[in-house]
Design a protein around this motif. Sequence first.
Motif, PDB file in Angstrom:
ATOM      1  N   TYR A 150      -5.549   4.285  10.634  1.00  0.00           N
ATOM      2  CA  TYR A 150      -5.126   2.966  11.466  1.00  0.00           C
ATOM      3  C   TYR A 150      -5.280   3.121  12.889  1.00  0.00           C
ATOM      4  O   TYR A 150      -5.059   4.394  13.480  1.00  0.00           O
ATOM      5  CB  TYR A 150      -3.827   2.564  10.925  1.00  0.00           C
ATOM      6  N   TYR A 184      -5.969   7.356   4.945  1.00  0.00           N
ATOM      7  CA  TYR A 184      -6.131   6.181   5.704  1.00  0.00           C
ATOM      8  C   TYR A 184      -6.245   6.397   7.377  1.00  0.00           C
ATOM      9  O   TYR A 184      -5.464   7.147   7.832  1.00  0.00           O
ATOM     10  CB  TYR A 184      -5.129   4.960   5.466  1.00  0.00           C
ATOM     11  N   GLY A 204      -1.472   8.319   0.623  1.00  0.00           N
ATOM     12  CA  GLY A 204      -0.820   7.533  -0.457  1.00  0.00           C
ATOM     13  C   GLY A 204      -1.143   8.441  -1.653  1.00  0.00           C
ATOM     14  O   GLY A 204      -2.292   9.092  -1.684  1.00  0.00           O
ATOM     15  N   SER A 205      -0.440   8.005  -2.687  1.00  0.00           N
ATOM     16  CA  SER A 205      -0.391   8.983  -3.743  1.00  0.00           C
ATOM     17  C   SER A 205      -1.796   8.436  -4.624  1.00  0.00           C
ATOM     18  O   SER A 205      -2.133   9.410  -5.455  1.00  0.00           O
ATOM     19  CB  SER A 205       0.715   8.793  -4.762  1.00  0.00           C
ATOM     20  N   ASN A 264      -5.159   9.181  -1.489  1.00  0.00           N
ATOM     21  CA  ASN A 264      -5.905   8.169  -0.671  1.00  0.00           C
ATOM     22  C   ASN A 264      -5.475   8.543   0.694  1.00  0.00           C
ATOM     23  O   ASN A 264      -4.260   8.960   1.085  1.00  0.00           O
ATOM     24  CB  ASN A 264      -5.424   6.784  -0.995  1.00  0.00           C
ATOM     25  N   LEU A 287      -0.916  -2.996  13.020  1.00  0.00           N
ATOM     26  CA  LEU A 287      -1.768  -1.820  12.704  1.00  0.00           C
ATOM     27  C   LEU A 287      -2.892  -2.711  12.197  1.00  0.00           C
ATOM     28  O   LEU A 287      -2.850  -3.526  11.194  1.00  0.00           O
ATOM     29  CB  LEU A 287      -1.006  -1.095  11.720  1.00  0.00           C
ATOM     30  N   LEU A 308      -3.168   6.272  13.793  1.00  0.00           N
ATOM     31  CA  LEU A 308      -2.338   6.944  12.911  1.00  0.00           C
ATOM     32  C   LEU A 308      -3.085   7.072  11.653  1.00  0.00           C
ATOM     33  O   LEU A 308      -4.028   6.403  11.278  1.00  0.00           O
ATOM     34  CB  LEU A 308      -1.234   5.797  12.607  1.00  0.00           C
ATOM     35  N   GLU A 342       4.053   3.806  -1.705  1.00  0.00           N
ATOM     36  CA  GLU A 342       4.191   3.453  -0.224  1.00  0.00           C
ATOM     37  C   GLU A 342       2.911   4.509   0.300  1.00  0.00           C
ATOM     38  O   GLU A 342       2.521   5.609  -0.307  1.00  0.00           O
ATOM     39  CB  GLU A 342       5.391   3.770   0.372  1.00  0.00           C
ATOM     40  N   GLN A 343       2.702   4.371   1.540  1.00  0.00           N
ATOM     41  CA  GLN A 343       2.151   5.197   2.422  1.00  0.00           C
ATOM     42  C   GLN A 343       2.912   5.810   3.276  1.00  0.00           C
ATOM     43  O   GLN A 343       3.963   5.351   3.725  1.00  0.00           O
ATOM     44  CB  GLN A 343       1.052   4.341   3.147  1.00  0.00           C
ATOM     45  N   PHE A 344       2.654   7.157   3.704  1.00  0.00           N
ATOM     46  CA  PHE A 344       3.331   8.090   4.476  1.00  0.00           C
ATOM     47  C   PHE A 344       2.531   8.408   5.623  1.00  0.00           C
ATOM     48  O   PHE A 344       1.308   8.766   5.552  1.00  0.00           O
ATOM     49  CB  PHE A 344       3.636   9.373   3.502  1.00  0.00           C
ATOM     50  N   PHE A 345       3.049   8.236   6.833  1.00  0.00           N
ATOM     51  CA  PHE A 345       2.374   8.148   8.096  1.00  0.00           C
ATOM     52  C   PHE A 345       2.475   9.360   8.679  1.00  0.00           C
ATOM     53  O   PHE A 345       3.639  10.233   8.876  1.00  0.00           O
ATOM     54  CB  PHE A 345       2.780   7.145   8.978  1.00  0.00           C
ATOM     55  N   GLY A 346       1.596   9.645   9.509  1.00  0.00           N
ATOM     56  CA  GLY A 346       1.523  11.021  10.488  1.00  0.00           C
ATOM     57  C   GLY A 346       2.218  10.508  11.760  1.00  0.00           C
ATOM     58  O   GLY A 346       2.426   9.426  12.128  1.00  0.00           O
ATOM     59  N   PRO A 347       2.244  11.453  12.609  1.00  0.00           N
ATOM     60  CA  PRO A 347       3.121  11.085  13.807  1.00  0.00           C
ATOM     61  C   PRO A 347       2.039  10.771  15.167  1.00  0.00           C
ATOM     62  O   PRO A 347       2.501  10.012  15.916  1.00  0.00           O
ATOM     63  CB  PRO A 347       3.253  12.663  14.676  1.00  0.00           C
TER      64      PRO A 347
END
Lengths: 113, 114
Positions: free
Chosen positions: A36, A34, A94-95, A32, A44, A90, A101-106
């Motif tokens: 933001y 996203y 997510g899996s 998935n 966010l 941002l 949880e969600q994992f964010f880019g820089p």
Amino acid sequence: SQTIHQWPATLVQPVGSPLSLECTVEGTSNPNLYWYRQAAGRGLQLLFYSVGIGQISSEVPQNLSASRPQDRQFILSSKKLLLSDSGFYLCAWGSGRALNEQFFGPGTRLTVL
Amino acid sequence: AQSVTQPDIHITVSEGASLELRCNYSYGATPYLFWYVQSPGQGLQLLLKYFSGDTLVQGIKGFEAEFKRSQSSFNLRKPSVHWSDAAEYFCAVGAVNYGQNFVFGPGTRLSVLP
């Protein structure tokens, strides 16, 4: 391991110009995705999310659009930027399974002048 | 609909002091709760999460959080703050029937005095 990339890191654009921000994920499949936006001093705001190629859901009406041309690529676009589009963008993945949880880019810092 | 409030916009503590950041949520069923930290100009990093079971959860960097259903709260704590903890902290709520979409709180900015 999984990594998420965003580019450019910073961008300064004039009002009325087009926009293209790119996000790619490595090390996972069918995530998935996203987008933001984080305005100065604010939390966010979810703009778009995607559960698969070509599947885009918009959370808020605006002059931005998103596309997912490949499984691990997510693009945020605009035809004509507004001053109010300035902010920190941002991308996250997510899996696709609930409870994870969600994992964010820089992030990309966009300034519209 | 889900919502998250973080009552404190900005908190300042001295290095070595204890810390508690507040988070309150609104949701009709058991939520899934997260705390993220964001250093200036960076993305968000997950500190800890709560899904079920023990209501006191341990996270990275010495942080912990306690889920209190009766108070609809998920406060973040650390017994002794380090200067490197200065950052923005976000509480987030997820729900099974909301897919994997989260609702984030407005954030609390933490400043640490030497």
